[in-house]
Design an enzyme around this catalytic site. Structure first.
Site, PDB file in Angstrom:
ATOM      1  N   ARG A 294      31.702   2.527  22.635  1.00  0.00           N
ATOM      2  CA  ARG A 294      31.390   2.623  21.207  1.00  0.00           C
ATOM      3  C   ARG A 294      31.676   1.292  20.513  1.00  0.00           C
ATOM      4  O   ARG A 294      32.237   0.372  21.119  1.00  0.00           O
ATOM      5  CB  ARG A 294      32.188   3.770  20.600  1.00  0.00           C
ATOM      6  CG  ARG A 294      31.683   5.128  21.093  1.00  0.00           C
ATOM      7  CD  ARG A 294      32.605   6.251  20.711  1.00  0.00           C
ATOM      8  NE  ARG A 294      32.921   6.220  19.290  1.00  0.00           N
ATOM      9  CZ  ARG A 294      33.972   6.824  18.746  1.00  0.00           C
ATOM     10  NH1 ARG A 294      34.822   7.510  19.507  1.00  0.00           N
ATOM     11  NH2 ARG A 294      34.190   6.746  17.458  1.00  0.00           N
TER      12      ARG A 294
ATOM     13  N   GLU B 187     -17.084  -1.365   3.075  1.00  0.00           N
ATOM     14  CA  GLU B 187     -15.961  -0.475   3.383  1.00  0.00           C
ATOM     15  C   GLU B 187     -16.494   0.854   3.908  1.00  0.00           C
ATOM     16  O   GLU B 187     -17.484   1.388   3.371  1.00  0.00           O
ATOM     17  CB  GLU B 187     -15.119  -0.244   2.120  1.00  0.00           C
ATOM     18  CG  GLU B 187     -14.348  -1.476   1.690  1.00  0.00           C
ATOM     19  CD  GLU B 187     -13.458  -2.054   2.793  1.00  0.00           C
ATOM     20  OE1 GLU B 187     -12.834  -1.273   3.538  1.00  0.00           O
ATOM     21  OE2 GLU B 187     -13.404  -3.285   2.914  1.00  0.00           O
TER      22      GLU B 187
ATOM     23  N   ALA C 178      43.811   8.746  35.822  1.00  0.00           N
ATOM     24  CA  ALA C 178      42.816   9.728  35.370  1.00  0.00           C
ATOM     25  C   ALA C 178      43.331  10.468  34.140  1.00  0.00           C
ATOM     26  O   ALA C 178      44.524  10.748  34.020  1.00  0.00           O
ATOM     27  CB  ALA C 178      42.527  10.723  36.489  1.00  0.00           C
TER      28      ALA C 178
ATOM     29  N   GLY D  13       0.847  -1.206   0.000  1.00  0.00           N
ATOM     30  CA  GLY D  13       0.000   0.000   0.000  1.00  0.00           C
ATOM     31  C   GLY D  13       0.876   1.247   0.000  1.00  0.00           C
ATOM     32  O   GLY D  13       2.070   1.185   0.301  1.00  0.00           O
TER      33      GLY D  13
ATOM     34  N   GLY E 287     -13.693  -1.958   7.446  1.00  0.00           N
ATOM     35  CA  GLY E 287     -14.768  -2.650   6.736  1.00  0.00           C
ATOM     36  C   GLY E 287     -15.683  -3.325   7.756  1.00  0.00           C
ATOM     37  O   GLY E 287     -15.210  -3.972   8.696  1.00  0.00           O
TER      38      GLY E 287
ATOM     39  N   ASN F 272      45.827  -0.602  35.772  1.00  0.00           N
ATOM     40  CA  ASN F 272      45.106   0.571  36.255  1.00  0.00           C
ATOM     41  C   ASN F 272      45.491   1.764  35.400  1.00  0.00           C
ATOM     42  O   ASN F 272      46.658   2.142  35.348  1.00  0.00           O
ATOM     43  CB  ASN F 272      45.441   0.834  37.716  1.00  0.00           C
ATOM     44  CG  ASN F 272      44.433   1.785  38.336  1.00  0.00           C
ATOM     45  OD1 ASN F 272      43.418   1.360  38.878  1.00  0.00           O
ATOM     46  ND2 ASN F 272      44.689   3.073  38.204  1.00  0.00           N
TER      47      ASN F 272
ATOM     48  N   ASN G   9      -3.095   3.126  10.437  1.00  0.00           N
ATOM     49  CA  ASN G   9      -3.269   3.886   9.202  1.00  0.00           C
ATOM     50  C   ASN G   9      -2.529   5.212   9.254  1.00  0.00           C
ATOM     51  O   ASN G   9      -2.073   5.719   8.237  1.00  0.00           O
ATOM     52  CB  ASN G   9      -4.751   4.113   8.904  1.00  0.00           C
ATOM     53  CG  ASN G   9      -5.407   2.820   8.420  1.00  0.00           C
ATOM     54  OD1 ASN G   9      -4.785   2.033   7.696  1.00  0.00           O
ATOM     55  ND2 ASN G   9      -6.640   2.579   8.834  1.00  0.00           N
TER      56      ASN G   9
ATOM     57  N   ARG H  54      -1.665   8.054   4.484  1.00  0.00           N
ATOM     58  CA  ARG H  54      -2.101   8.681   5.740  1.00  0.00           C
ATOM     59  C   ARG H  54      -0.974   8.777   6.774  1.00  0.00           C
ATOM     60  O   ARG H  54      -1.099   9.467   7.777  1.00  0.00           O
ATOM     61  CB  ARG H  54      -3.295   7.903   6.320  1.00  0.00           C
ATOM     62  CG  ARG H  54      -4.585   8.105   5.530  1.00  0.00           C
ATOM     63  CD  ARG H  54      -5.681   7.116   5.910  1.00  0.00           C
ATOM     64  NE  ARG H  54      -5.500   5.806   5.281  1.00  0.00           N
ATOM     65  CZ  ARG H  54      -6.334   4.784   5.429  1.00  0.00           C
ATOM     66  NH1 ARG H  54      -7.388   4.897   6.216  1.00  0.00           N
ATOM     67  NH2 ARG H  54      -6.113   3.630   4.815  1.00  0.00           N
TER      68      ARG H  54
HETATM   69  C1  UD1 Z   1      -8.581  -2.896   4.569  1.00  0.00           C
HETATM   70  C2  UD1 Z   1      -9.876  -3.659   4.304  1.00  0.00           C
HETATM   71  C3  UD1 Z   1     -10.889  -3.347   5.398  1.00  0.00           C
HETATM   72  C4  UD1 Z   1     -10.303  -3.680   6.754  1.00  0.00           C
HETATM   73  C5  UD1 Z   1      -8.971  -2.985   6.941  1.00  0.00           C
HETATM   74  C6  UD1 Z   1      -8.283  -3.483   8.181  1.00  0.00           C
HETATM   75  C7  UD1 Z   1     -10.017  -3.839   1.876  1.00  0.00           C
HETATM   76  C8  UD1 Z   1     -10.694  -3.330   0.660  1.00  0.00           C
HETATM   77  N1  UD1 Z   1     -10.403  -3.278   3.020  1.00  0.00           N
HETATM   78  O1  UD1 Z   1      -8.852  -1.508   4.464  1.00  0.00           O
HETATM   79  O2  UD1 Z   1     -12.069  -4.073   5.203  1.00  0.00           O
HETATM   80  O3  UD1 Z   1     -11.213  -3.290   7.779  1.00  0.00           O
HETATM   81  O4  UD1 Z   1      -8.068  -3.259   5.848  1.00  0.00           O
HETATM   82  O5  UD1 Z   1      -7.145  -2.714   8.403  1.00  0.00           O
HETATM   83  O6  UD1 Z   1      -9.199  -4.714   1.801  1.00  0.00           O
HETATM   84  N2  UD1 Z   1      -2.011  -3.004   0.291  1.00  0.00           N
HETATM   85  C9  UD1 Z   1      -1.285  -3.544  -0.772  1.00  0.00           C
HETATM   86  N3  UD1 Z   1      -1.516  -3.086  -2.032  1.00  0.00           N
HETATM   87  C10 UD1 Z   1      -2.437  -2.129  -2.302  1.00  0.00           C
HETATM   88  C11 UD1 Z   1      -3.191  -1.591  -1.235  1.00  0.00           C
HETATM   89  C12 UD1 Z   1      -2.957  -2.056   0.052  1.00  0.00           C
HETATM   90  O7  UD1 Z   1      -0.442  -4.409  -0.545  1.00  0.00           O
HETATM   91  O8  UD1 Z   1      -2.585  -1.757  -3.479  1.00  0.00           O
HETATM   92  C13 UD1 Z   1      -1.723  -3.465   1.665  1.00  0.00           C
HETATM   93  C14 UD1 Z   1      -1.297  -2.339   2.562  1.00  0.00           C
HETATM   94  O9  UD1 Z   1       0.120  -2.215   2.575  1.00  0.00           O
HETATM   95  C15 UD1 Z   1      -1.824  -2.763   3.918  1.00  0.00           C
HETATM   96  C16 UD1 Z   1      -3.010  -3.617   3.587  1.00  0.00           C
HETATM   97  O10 UD1 Z   1      -2.891  -3.982   2.231  1.00  0.00           O
HETATM   98  O11 UD1 Z   1      -0.880  -3.522   4.627  1.00  0.00           O
HETATM   99  C17 UD1 Z   1      -4.327  -2.889   3.817  1.00  0.00           C
HETATM  100  O12 UD1 Z   1      -4.379  -1.733   2.995  1.00  0.00           O
HETATM  101  P1  UD1 Z   1      -5.096  -0.404   3.470  1.00  0.00           P
HETATM  102  O13 UD1 Z   1      -5.070   0.527   2.331  1.00  0.00           O
HETATM  103  O14 UD1 Z   1      -4.569   0.041   4.749  1.00  0.00           O
HETATM  104  O15 UD1 Z   1      -6.591  -0.939   3.620  1.00  0.00           O
HETATM  105  P2  UD1 Z   1      -7.718  -0.344   4.542  1.00  0.00           P
HETATM  106  O16 UD1 Z   1      -8.301   0.846   3.906  1.00  0.00           O
HETATM  107  O17 UD1 Z   1      -7.224  -0.211   5.918  1.00  0.00           O
HETATM  108 CA    CA Z   2      -5.208  -0.428   6.941  1.00  0.00          CA
END
Ligand code: UD1
Ligand code: CA
Length: 458
Positions: free
Chosen positions: A333, A154, A380, A13, A139, A377, A228, A17
């Protein structure tokens, strides 16, 4: 024996945020990147294979342990696109467990329980849920009359979400078990929403085919919490820290001021060790038993033996043997190796040096690139002048040596066993065993000096 399962960790992701240049899943919780917590939990739960889904060039893959394979999410947005990117790496057979890289405290027990429920229920999908968190933004789980999970609504974007749906407290924490062939078949049919392909979109596809989806619900709020933004991270870090401190306390460590103590994940502390207020233990550090640490001491990537005392000190990349005493105000160190029963005292800095058993360096000294024998020893204010502006050189000092105050050792130089140095000496030549090395101009007294300077009778 439970069926073997593959774990897919979603870590691709954008984490906008977080408002950060660092990918979200690399933000540390108690010193360890979030994604590593999740990977460790997957291994501990008995995963046959762990695949981490990352973006090309985001830096997430670099730090991963080599027990993990990587699938790159090159195209598409959303959790559904992430899982599709891992189709090949997963083998697409048997049970696939999906974990979210931003739920770092998910416990291995919970993953194992989810897999067990999934197997017992014979469901196509099992969703991990909880009603122990503030549901805002998560969700929401919509169940049918028979308790089966129908779909997930969602609520990150609330337009089009009904008041009834918003009133649901049971949420999806982004952890699932799937029957892999059905999962990948259904993902192909999921339509885009808000420019993303949602993994949760597979549930209505299953429902339409009459395939059963069940929930596995947990009361373990810490295990469920997600990150998030950085306020979430702060909350979660505090919980993780408390859990770590409690585990150490149960193992026999006394922690006098938990609120002012920071202990990273994966640090070993022996029993009957006491942590005084203001202690920070970081990285790959380990402490033996019966140590007295602090107050106000920071220890990073350092190994301490048993019975070590360290007060008001800063230790980084050092190895300290049993019963050594450090501080107040010692600075070790990288490459400092302190022998058993040695003393590194007040305002003493030691770098890349071996200090032998029982040797004492009590006050105001800098010892760098040196080897000091046993039971010596160091007076100082002794300094090793180890750097000639181009290269570092070593100072070697033998055993049972007594150096006097304000000795400077201009390296490379050697002081033999049982030798002495005179106060204020700048030692540029080797001192043989048992000799006294003196290197300073002798004192001259100028008689009547004050009178000559000011001849008026006082
Ligand atoms: C998602 C769930 C939601 C749940 C929540 C829990 C979906 C559509 N929604 O929402 O129901 O309540 O998680 O936290 O799945 N990621 C990828 N590739 C992407 C997008 C996201 O690997 O293209 C990964 C992110 O790195 C993250 C996870 O998926 O680790 C969740 O993504 P995020 O965008 O945070 O989803 P939420 O909106 O939180
Ligand atoms: Ca999330």
């Amino acid at each position: 024996m439970p069926e073997p399962f593959t774990v897919l960790v979603m870590a691709a992701g954008h984490g906008t945020r977080m408002r950060s240049g660092l990918p979200k899943v690399l933000h540390p919780v108690c010193g360890k990147p979030m994604v590593e917590w999740v990977i460790d939990a997957a291994h501990d739960a008995g995963a046959a294979q762990v695949v981490c889904i990352t973006r090309p060039g985001d830096g997430v893959a670099q730090g991963l342990p080599d027990t993990v394979s990587v699938a790159e999410q090159i195209e598409g947005e959303g959790t559904g696109a992430a899982i599709l990117a891992a189709r090949e790496a997963s083998g697409a057979v048997g049970t696939v467990v999906v974990l979210s890289g931003d739920h770092p405290l998910v416990s291995s027990e919970l993953i194992a329980d989810l897999v067990a429920t999934h197997g017992r229920e014979g469901a196509v999908a099992t969703v991990l849920t909880t009603d122990q968190l503030d549901p805002a933004g998560y969700g929401r789980i919509v169940r049918g009359p028979d308790g089966a999970v129908e779909r997930i609504v969602e609520t990150k974007h609330t337009e089009g979400v009904s008041a009834e749906e918003l009133a649901i407290r049971e949420i999806n924490i982004g952890t699932y078990a799937f029957h892999a062939p059905d999962l990948f078949a259904a993902l192909g049919e999921v339509q885009g929403e808000h420019g993303e392909r949602y993994l949760t979109g597979v549930l209505p596809v299953f429902a339409a085919k009459g395939l059963r989806v069940v929930a596995h619900s947990t009361d373990d709020a810490s295990s469920a919490m997600g990150v998030n933004d950085r306020a979430d991270l702060m909350d979660l870090d505090a919980r993780a820290q408390r859990q770590l401190l409690e585990a150490h306390a149960r193992n026999g460590v006394t922690i006098l001021s938990p609120d002012s103590t920071r202990v990273d994940a994966d640090i070993h502390i022996g029993r009957d060790t006491t942590l005084w207020p203001g202690v920070t233990l970081r990285g790959r550090s380990s402490l033996g038993s019966s140590c007295e640490i602090g107050p106000q001491t920071t220890i990073t990537d350092t190994a301490l033996g048993d019975g070590v005392a360290a007060r008001h000190s800063f230790l980084d990349g050092a190895v300290v043997s049993d019963n050594a005493t450090l501080g107040p105000f010692a600075y070790l160190r990288p490459g400092a190796r302190i022998g058993p029963g040695a003393k590194i005292g007040t305002f003493v800095e030691v770098k890349n040096s071996e200090i032998g058993a029982g040797t004492k360096i009590p006050h105001l000294s800098y010892i760098g690139d040196a080897d000091v024998g046993e039971n010596s020893n160091i007076g100082a204010g002794n300094i090793t002048a180890n750097y000639d502006g181009q290269r570092k050189h070593r100072t070697t000092i033998g055993s049972r040596v007594k150096t006097s105050v304000d000795t400077a050792f201009v390296a490379p130089v050697h002081v033999g066993d049982g030798a002495y140095t005179g106060a204020g000496s700048v030692i540029t030549d080797d001192v043989p065993d048992g000799a006294l090395g003196m290197a300073r101009t002798r004192q001259t007294n100028i008689e009547g000096y004050a009178k000559r300077k000011d001849p008026k009778p006082g």
